[in-house]
Design an enzyme around this catalytic site. Structure first.
Site, PDB file in Angstrom:
ATOM      1  CB  CYS A 104      -0.912   0.005   1.223  1.00 30.85           C
ATOM      2  SG  CYS A 104      -1.809  -1.534   1.498  1.00 30.85           S
ATOM      3  CG  HIS A 144      -0.827   3.225   4.602  1.00 30.32           C
ATOM      4  ND1 HIS A 144      -1.386   2.856   5.799  1.00 30.32           N
ATOM      5  CD2 HIS A 144      -0.412   2.063   3.999  1.00 30.32           C
ATOM      6  CE1 HIS A 144      -1.328   1.535   5.918  1.00 30.32           C
ATOM      7  NE2 HIS A 144      -0.743   1.040   4.841  1.00 30.32           N
TER       8      HIS A 144
END
Length: 367
Positions: free
Chosen positions: A144, A271
């Protein structure tokens, strides 16, 4: 309809839609992936769903119909054209080659094949043609944080020539799957409202109950952990080395100096990365913004005077990498500072695999 000569024109045969398999359909990323299918181009025929023991037998809505979740077993990939794997590494290592042997193209969302020399590591906004270079029938998607980073940096590299990266990645609890989210929520509930937590050494550890399956080495609620991943050589974590090696592979820069530090933060999803990028040619900030504004999969949200900059809460549920705090480095003429955010469960994992599968499906339609 008849044609001259009295013959009846036959209807043009409709192309057979490819069959898609989703392995890990009931996990945190798998659920997002299944939901995403309904928002994308209508290219799929049959969709088969697979999961571990906890999900087998449940019914999941996919493309407007209810599909049973099946067990992985010999012969389960017969007739499958593309198999998406959002499953643990050991599951992918065992079953992806079996899917390929059955005639499918396997798309690996785990770390099992990312750095395999014969497996392309694909971000469709950056290197879509690499998807055709699958020597062993497998295509990998990066982790990710790598996706959030490379989507923003690829076009800047093309313009200015990337020569060095220093990255700090603040990784959300959902990066550890549903157990990560459940653990953060449980811990937060346990310490909420306690005015002593965090004011004296050890209060937080005493306030949070320990569960046998907790994925974090220390309490995450009201805290920050300077570690994410498994232990590797010389004190680096697997997340840090993975971010480094995957970025090099995607950008085609095998010797690019990259230093990465990965933190685990008390955020459910999203994130975030601080980036110090050094280029061969001096970057002009105005031109940098133009490039980012025109880059696929990127949104620039950057006006701190108005309180405009991306946060994890802003990006959840969205697909692009969000970019803010764009500024020249103070002491490095060729340096640039950026702050990036992305939804790690959507583009960071599920969407990229779906996009890769669509690339492969388009190959078949073109043929």
């Amino acid at each position: 309809m008849t044609v001259p000569g009295g013959e009846r024109a036959s209807a043009k045969p409709q192309p057979v839609r490819p069959t898609l398999a989703v392995v890990g359909a009931t996990g945190a990323v798998g659920r997002v992936l299944v939901d995403l299918l309904a928002t994308r181009a209508d290219v799929w025929g049959e969709v088969r769903l697979f999961a571990g023991p906890e999900g087998i037998g449940t019914e999941v809505q996919v493309l407007g119909r209810s599909e049973p979740v099946r067990a992985l077993e010999p012969g389960c990939f017969e007739g499958v054209d593309i198999a998406l794997f959002e499953a643990p590494e050991d599951v992918v290592e065992e079953w992806a080659p079996l899917a390929v042997a059955a005639g499918a193209v396997a798309v690996d969302g785990s770390s099992a094949f990312r750095l395999h020399p014969d497996v392309p590591l694909v971000v469709p906004e950056i290197n879509p043609s690499a998807a055709r270079m699958r020597r062993i029938g497998i295509i990998a998607a990066p982790r990710c944080a790598t996706l959030v980073l490379t989507v923003a940096l690829a076009a800047l590299h093309a313009e200015f020539g990337l020569s060095q990266l220093v990255v700090t990645a603040a990784l959300a609890a959902s990066g550890r799957g549903r157990i990560g989210v459940d653990t953060l929520r449980r811990q937060t509930a346990e310490v909420a409202g306690d005015p002593t937590v965090g004011t004296r050494t050890g209060d937080l550890r005493r306030a949070v109950s320990e569960q046998e399956d907790d994925p974090f080495e220390a309490p995450l609620a009201y805290n920050l952990l300077p570690w994410a991943g498994d232990t590797t050589e010389d004190g680096w974590s697997s997340e840090e080395l993975g971010l480094r090696n995957e970025t090099r592979k995607i950008l085609g820069l095998p010797e690019l100096p990259i230093s990465a530090t990965c933190l685990r933060v008390p955020v459910v999803s999203g994130h975030s990365l601080t980036v110090h990028a050094v280029f061969e040619r001096e970057p002009d900030v105005h031109r940098v913004r133009e490039i980012l504004d025109s880059s696929a999969g990127v949104i620039v949200y950057d006006d701190p005077e108005k309180g405009e900059y991306p946060t994890p809460a802003d990006v959840v549920g969205s697909d692009p990498t969000w970019v803010g705090r764009v500024r020249r480095s103070l002491d490095e003429p060729h340096g640039l500072e950026l702050f990036l955010c992305g939804d790690n469960l959507r583009k960071g994992a599920a969407l990229n695999c779906v996009q890769i599968a669509e690339l492969v499906a388009a190959e078949g339609q073109a043929g």
